[in-house]
Design an enzyme around this catalytic site. Sequence first.
Site, PDB file in Angstrom:
ATOM      1  N   THR A 127       0.776  -1.183   0.044  1.00 30.17           N
ATOM      2  CA  THR A 127       0.013  -0.155   0.168  1.00 30.17           C
ATOM      3  C   THR A 127       0.807   1.226   0.054  1.00 30.17           C
ATOM      4  O   THR A 127       2.143   1.105   0.198  1.00 30.17           O
ATOM      5  CB  THR A 127      -0.803  -0.019   1.251  1.00 30.17           C
ATOM      6  OG1 THR A 127      -0.225   0.190   2.449  1.00 30.17           O
ATOM      7  CG2 THR A 127      -1.742  -1.213   1.501  1.00 30.17           C
ATOM      8  N   ASP A 128       0.340   2.412  -0.301  1.00 32.56           N
ATOM      9  CA  ASP A 128       1.094   3.476  -0.154  1.00 32.56           C
ATOM     10  C   ASP A 128       1.747   3.761   1.087  1.00 32.56           C
ATOM     11  O   ASP A 128       3.024   4.201   1.262  1.00 32.56           O
ATOM     12  CB  ASP A 128       0.294   4.737  -0.134  1.00 32.56           C
ATOM     13  CG  ASP A 128      -0.406   4.929  -1.860  1.00 32.56           C
ATOM     14  OD1 ASP A 128       0.401   4.265  -2.835  1.00 32.56           O
ATOM     15  OD2 ASP A 128      -1.183   5.682  -2.136  1.00 32.56           O
ATOM     16  N   CYS A 129       1.081   3.311   2.454  1.00 34.95           N
ATOM     17  CA  CYS A 129       1.933   3.574   3.688  1.00 34.95           C
ATOM     18  C   CYS A 129       2.777   2.345   3.810  1.00 34.95           C
ATOM     19  O   CYS A 129       3.584   2.393   4.929  1.00 34.95           O
ATOM     20  CB  CYS A 129       0.757   3.754   4.686  1.00 34.95           C
ATOM     21  SG  CYS A 129      -0.934   3.082   4.590  1.00 34.95           S
ATOM     22  N   TYR A 130       2.277   1.379   3.392  1.00 35.86           N
ATOM     23  CA  TYR A 130       3.125  -0.138   3.716  1.00 35.86           C
ATOM     24  C   TYR A 130       3.562  -0.663   2.283  1.00 35.86           C
ATOM     25  O   TYR A 130       2.951  -1.593   1.895  1.00 35.86           O
ATOM     26  CB  TYR A 130       2.162  -1.203   4.502  1.00 35.86           C
ATOM     27  CG  TYR A 130       1.848  -0.839   5.870  1.00 35.86           C
ATOM     28  CD1 TYR A 130       2.885  -0.854   6.975  1.00 35.86           C
ATOM     29  CD2 TYR A 130       0.670  -0.248   6.219  1.00 35.86           C
ATOM     30  CE1 TYR A 130       2.499  -0.451   8.316  1.00 35.86           C
ATOM     31  CE2 TYR A 130       0.269   0.054   7.340  1.00 35.86           C
ATOM     32  CZ  TYR A 130       1.254  -0.024   8.548  1.00 35.86           C
ATOM     33  OH  TYR A 130       0.749   0.199   9.840  1.00 35.86           O
TER      34      TYR A 130
END
Lengths: 146, 356
Positions: free
Chosen positions: B103-106
């Site tokens: 994901t964007d954050c992970y």
Amino acid sequence: MKITKKYIFTFSQKMANKPITYQLIKDHNLMVNILNAEITAHKRSYLLVEICGSEESLLSGIRFLEENSVRCEPFKKQLLFDENNCISCGSCTGVCYSKALIQDKSDRNIKFKAEMCTACGLCLKACPLQLLSLNFNSINQHDYRK
Amino acid sequence: VSDLSKSKSPEEIAATVDVVTTATFGPMCSSGAFINFGHADPPIRMEEVTLNDVPVCAGVAAVDAYIGATSESAQNPKYGGAHIIESLIKGEDVELQAKAKGTDCYPNQRVKTRINKDVINEFYLFNPRNAYQNYAVAVNSGNKTKYTYMGNLLPDFGNANYSTSGELSPLLNDPEMRTIGIGTRIFLCGTQGFVSWYGTQFNTSKERNSFGVPVGNSATLAVIGDAKQMDPEFIKAAYYEKYGVTIFIGIGIPIPVLDADIAKKVSIRNSQIDAYIVDYGKTEHPTLGKTNYEKLQSGKIKLNDKEIKTAPLSSISKARKIADILKSDINKGNFFLSDAVQSFPKNTSAKPLNQE
């Protein structure tokens, strides 16, 4: 003085049709009690026996077997119980009909009496920690009780 | 105290005995541990996680997971979550593999590394259902061995297996759970833990005998404790042939003898605790009779005039050891008894699952 010992006799296909127990009884004056056996036509067979007689009879009987290519091993060596890791749950005692594995009535620990064992192999599957094993190929390779 | 009760009244026991320690060490499938792996760089939102090829539940945030004791390795069904938990407690390394979509954050999608209890964050046991108050005895009327969670049941009533430590068992000594509730401090696998909730399938509606103890499997406990502090002697991975992986859990519970009623309850003897005999040879598990723990612990019971050899599944010797450790810890001031924060619910029952 009479002595009683347990042996595993292992023999090849060509010995399978020879009456070795008959000869042990008749020619060597031994009492033979067959505790377990697996006779298979196409591979090695075994007999677990308890024999009783004088020391000379025992020696001559074993010599006779070995001369006929029957491997004779004292049974005690075949049993393995990892006692140090035993949690004494007692599951093995439920399937042990020879009373080799018993739970001590006072301290409730599992006691193993090798001399009582008939190598039926039921305890191998009953122990949830797999602490029991039979150092005997025929039994490990396939379950003869099925 | 069960022996003491033969010569002393409950009032006398209440006046002289402060605490009775109870314990059990048996296979408790409904167990597991929460673990937090710490964040990798770049970070990953772990979606599929295995530890030594054993799948663990990763549907809790990015790097939290729950290792279910009975989860099994696809390669070796005799090896499972219980073994992972035991290995980590022993300080051994296990291999962590994790996958994620990114994901964007992970952004990280793969992790493969080795972990042990010193490099991870929290690692605590959280067992949803332990310490069954009582349990039925298992026999097999069929003509083939049955491989069950009650052990190997030999054909034609070849044996009778039972589980629970009888008069030493925690919930049989406080059957109304007057002193045991949410928040009670307990001995859990070698360290101090707590009763976190009532256990799953908590059932207080089971029939009770004249001594006030349930005859069937009734109350259970959910327990929690720091796995990093646990002693591998009191938690053991196990495998029941053709059933699967499970785990032996050691639990000890002190019961304060507050009054004559509790003194009477903790004086319960094996002869006063009944259990049903259930036939695992038939799919519907019919009840065939009733026996008690004195008979069960004697090594044989009688059912319809047939003598059946009995065997326990839970270890009395380890349970006694736990009760002794707990007693000595209390005497030394290392273990403090606690009031329950809240009592367990009353009048509960367990629902079956209806299939469509």
